[in-house]
Design a protein around this motif. Structure first.
Motif, PDB file in Angstrom:
ATOM      1  N   MET A  37      13.633 -51.902 -32.440  1.00  0.00           N
ATOM      2  CA  MET A  37      13.458 -52.823 -31.342  1.00  0.00           C
ATOM      3  C   MET A  37      13.703 -52.080 -30.024  1.00  0.00           C
ATOM      4  SD  MET A  37      15.071 -56.533 -31.190  1.00  0.00           S
ATOM      5  CE  MET A  37      14.267 -57.738 -30.239  1.00  0.00           C
ATOM      6  N   ALA A  38      12.847 -52.315 -29.068  1.00  0.00           N
ATOM      7  CA  ALA A  38      12.930 -51.599 -27.802  1.00  0.00           C
ATOM      8  C   ALA A  38      14.053 -52.151 -26.920  1.00  0.00           C
ATOM      9  CB  ALA A  38      11.612 -51.711 -27.054  1.00  0.00           C
ATOM     10  N   ARG A  39      14.666 -51.274 -26.156  1.00  0.00           N
ATOM     11  CA  ARG A  39      15.715 -51.677 -25.208  1.00  0.00           C
ATOM     12  C   ARG A  39      15.067 -52.211 -23.944  1.00  0.00           C
ATOM     13  NH1 ARG A  39      20.906 -51.557 -27.269  1.00  0.00           N
ATOM     14  NH2 ARG A  39      21.184 -49.744 -28.557  1.00  0.00           N
ATOM     15  N   SER A  40      15.749 -53.141 -23.308  1.00  0.00           N
ATOM     16  CA  SER A  40      15.245 -53.736 -22.076  1.00  0.00           C
ATOM     17  C   SER A  40      15.549 -52.829 -20.890  1.00  0.00           C
ATOM     18  CB  SER A  40      15.909 -55.098 -21.862  1.00  0.00           C
ATOM     19  OG  SER A  40      15.592 -55.609 -20.603  1.00  0.00           O
ATOM     20  N   THR A  41      14.666 -52.803 -19.908  1.00  0.00           N
ATOM     21  CA  THR A  41      14.907 -52.013 -18.708  1.00  0.00           C
ATOM     22  C   THR A  41      15.832 -52.752 -17.745  1.00  0.00           C
ATOM     23  OG1 THR A  41      12.929 -52.912 -17.657  1.00  0.00           O
ATOM     24  CG2 THR A  41      12.703 -50.832 -18.851  1.00  0.00           C
ATOM     25  N   ALA A  42      16.130 -54.033 -18.028  1.00  0.00           N
ATOM     26  CA  ALA A  42      17.028 -54.803 -17.170  1.00  0.00           C
ATOM     27  C   ALA A  42      18.484 -54.409 -17.399  1.00  0.00           C
ATOM     28  CB  ALA A  42      16.853 -56.293 -17.422  1.00  0.00           C
ATOM     29  N   ARG A  43      18.784 -53.755 -18.558  1.00  0.00           N
ATOM     30  CA  ARG A  43      20.151 -53.351 -18.876  1.00  0.00           C
ATOM     31  C   ARG A  43      20.197 -51.843 -19.175  1.00  0.00           C
ATOM     32  NH1 ARG A  43      24.404 -55.562 -19.686  1.00  0.00           N
ATOM     33  NH2 ARG A  43      24.838 -57.750 -19.630  1.00  0.00           N
ATOM     34  N   PRO A  44      20.108 -51.010 -18.141  1.00  0.00           N
ATOM     35  CA  PRO A  44      20.117 -49.556 -18.389  1.00  0.00           C
ATOM     36  C   PRO A  44      21.520 -49.030 -18.677  1.00  0.00           C
ATOM     37  CG  PRO A  44      20.058 -49.990 -16.056  1.00  0.00           C
ATOM     38  CD  PRO A  44      19.944 -51.321 -16.736  1.00  0.00           C
ATOM     39  N   VAL A  45      21.571 -47.877 -19.321  1.00  0.00           N
ATOM     40  CA  VAL A  45      22.836 -47.185 -19.561  1.00  0.00           C
ATOM     41  C   VAL A  45      23.214 -46.466 -18.273  1.00  0.00           C
ATOM     42  CG1 VAL A  45      23.954 -45.365 -20.882  1.00  0.00           C
ATOM     43  CG2 VAL A  45      22.342 -46.902 -21.996  1.00  0.00           C
ATOM     44  N   VAL A  46      24.458 -46.652 -17.815  1.00  0.00           N
ATOM     45  CA  VAL A  46      24.929 -45.981 -16.609  1.00  0.00           C
ATOM     46  C   VAL A  46      26.174 -45.176 -16.924  1.00  0.00           C
ATOM     47  CG1 VAL A  46      23.975 -47.683 -15.017  1.00  0.00           C
ATOM     48  CG2 VAL A  46      26.275 -47.981 -15.877  1.00  0.00           C
ATOM     49  N   LYS A  47      26.377 -44.133 -16.164  1.00  0.00           N
ATOM     50  CA  LYS A  47      27.524 -43.250 -16.319  1.00  0.00           C
ATOM     51  C   LYS A  47      28.482 -43.506 -15.160  1.00  0.00           C
ATOM     52  CE  LYS A  47      28.058 -38.427 -17.621  1.00  0.00           C
ATOM     53  NZ  LYS A  47      27.391 -37.132 -17.645  1.00  0.00           N
ATOM     54  N   LEU A  48      29.747 -43.778 -15.475  1.00  0.00           N
ATOM     55  CA  LEU A  48      30.762 -44.015 -14.454  1.00  0.00           C
ATOM     56  C   LEU A  48      31.636 -42.776 -14.342  1.00  0.00           C
ATOM     57  CD1 LEU A  48      31.864 -47.586 -15.565  1.00  0.00           C
ATOM     58  CD2 LEU A  48      30.251 -47.009 -13.777  1.00  0.00           C
ATOM     59  N   LYS A  49      31.798 -42.257 -13.125  1.00  0.00           N
ATOM     60  CA  LYS A  49      32.582 -41.042 -12.911  1.00  0.00           C
ATOM     61  C   LYS A  49      33.820 -41.369 -12.087  1.00  0.00           C
ATOM     62  CE  LYS A  49      32.142 -36.260 -11.531  1.00  0.00           C
ATOM     63  NZ  LYS A  49      31.280 -35.234 -10.986  1.00  0.00           N
ATOM     64  N   SER A  50      34.947 -40.761 -12.443  1.00  0.00           N
ATOM     65  CA  SER A  50      36.220 -41.020 -11.784  1.00  0.00           C
ATOM     66  C   SER A  50      36.200 -40.554 -10.336  1.00  0.00           C
ATOM     67  CB  SER A  50      37.339 -40.294 -12.531  1.00  0.00           C
ATOM     68  OG  SER A  50      38.551 -40.414 -11.836  1.00  0.00           O
ATOM     69  N   THR A  51      36.799 -41.368  -9.454  1.00  0.00           N
ATOM     70  CA  THR A  51      36.908 -40.982  -8.050  1.00  0.00           C
ATOM     71  C   THR A  51      38.125 -40.103  -7.805  1.00  0.00           C
ATOM     72  OG1 THR A  51      38.132 -43.000  -7.550  1.00  0.00           O
ATOM     73  CG2 THR A  51      35.744 -43.062  -7.243  1.00  0.00           C
ATOM     74  N   ALA A  52      38.957 -39.909  -8.854  1.00  0.00           N
ATOM     75  CA  ALA A  52      40.139 -39.063  -8.717  1.00  0.00           C
ATOM     76  C   ALA A  52      39.779 -37.582  -8.761  1.00  0.00           C
ATOM     77  CB  ALA A  52      41.143 -39.391  -9.820  1.00  0.00           C
ATOM     78  N   GLY A  53      38.533 -37.268  -9.099  1.00  0.00           N
ATOM     79  CA  GLY A  53      38.096 -35.875  -9.119  1.00  0.00           C
ATOM     80  C   GLY A  53      38.494 -35.127 -10.374  1.00  0.00           C
ATOM     81  N   THR A  54      38.807 -35.835 -11.450  1.00  0.00           N
ATOM     82  CA  THR A  54      39.221 -35.191 -12.692  1.00  0.00           C
ATOM     83  C   THR A  54      38.056 -34.877 -13.611  1.00  0.00           C
ATOM     84  OG1 THR A  54      39.608 -37.342 -13.704  1.00  0.00           O
ATOM     85  CG2 THR A  54      41.491 -36.273 -12.654  1.00  0.00           C
ATOM     86  N   GLY A  55      36.897 -35.458 -13.346  1.00  0.00           N
ATOM     87  CA  GLY A  55      35.724 -35.213 -14.182  1.00  0.00           C
ATOM     88  C   GLY A  55      35.601 -36.150 -15.369  1.00  0.00           C
ATOM     89  N   VAL A  56      36.483 -37.128 -15.477  1.00  0.00           N
ATOM     90  CA  VAL A  56      36.438 -38.086 -16.582  1.00  0.00           C
ATOM     91  C   VAL A  56      35.290 -39.059 -16.348  1.00  0.00           C
ATOM     92  CG1 VAL A  56      37.713 -39.908 -17.780  1.00  0.00           C
ATOM     93  CG2 VAL A  56      38.906 -37.895 -16.950  1.00  0.00           C
ATOM     94  N   THR A  57      34.544 -39.377 -17.413  1.00  0.00           N
ATOM     95  CA  THR A  57      33.429 -40.302 -17.302  1.00  0.00           C
ATOM     96  C   THR A  57      33.499 -41.372 -18.381  1.00  0.00           C
ATOM     97  OG1 THR A  57      32.019 -38.930 -18.688  1.00  0.00           O
ATOM     98  CG2 THR A  57      31.865 -38.592 -16.311  1.00  0.00           C
TER      99      THR A  57
END
Length: 54
Positions: free
Chosen positions: A1-21
């Motif tokens: 089953m195809a994924r909807s373009t209304a719900r994309p996968v996003v990457k969240l990156k830390s604002t503390a500058g540690t590189g954690v996602t």
């Protein structure tokens, strides 16, 4: 089953500058702007803001 373009996968990156996602999905129709969530950063040892990368 195809994924909807209304719900994309996003990457969240830390604002503390540690590189954690985090990887999550967001509803593009409800949140057209960049997503900002307060989540735990294991390297910093505290909760910090995580912003959506593009």
């Amino acid at each position: 089953m195809a994924r909807s373009t209304a719900r994309p996968v996003v990457k969240l990156k830390s604002t503390a500058g540690t590189g954690v996602t985090y990887v999550t999905r967001k509803n593009r129709l409800n949140d057209p702007d960049r997503l900002v969530l307060r989540k735990y950063d294991a390297v910093a040892g505290q909760h910090v803001l995580f912003r959506e990368e593009r």
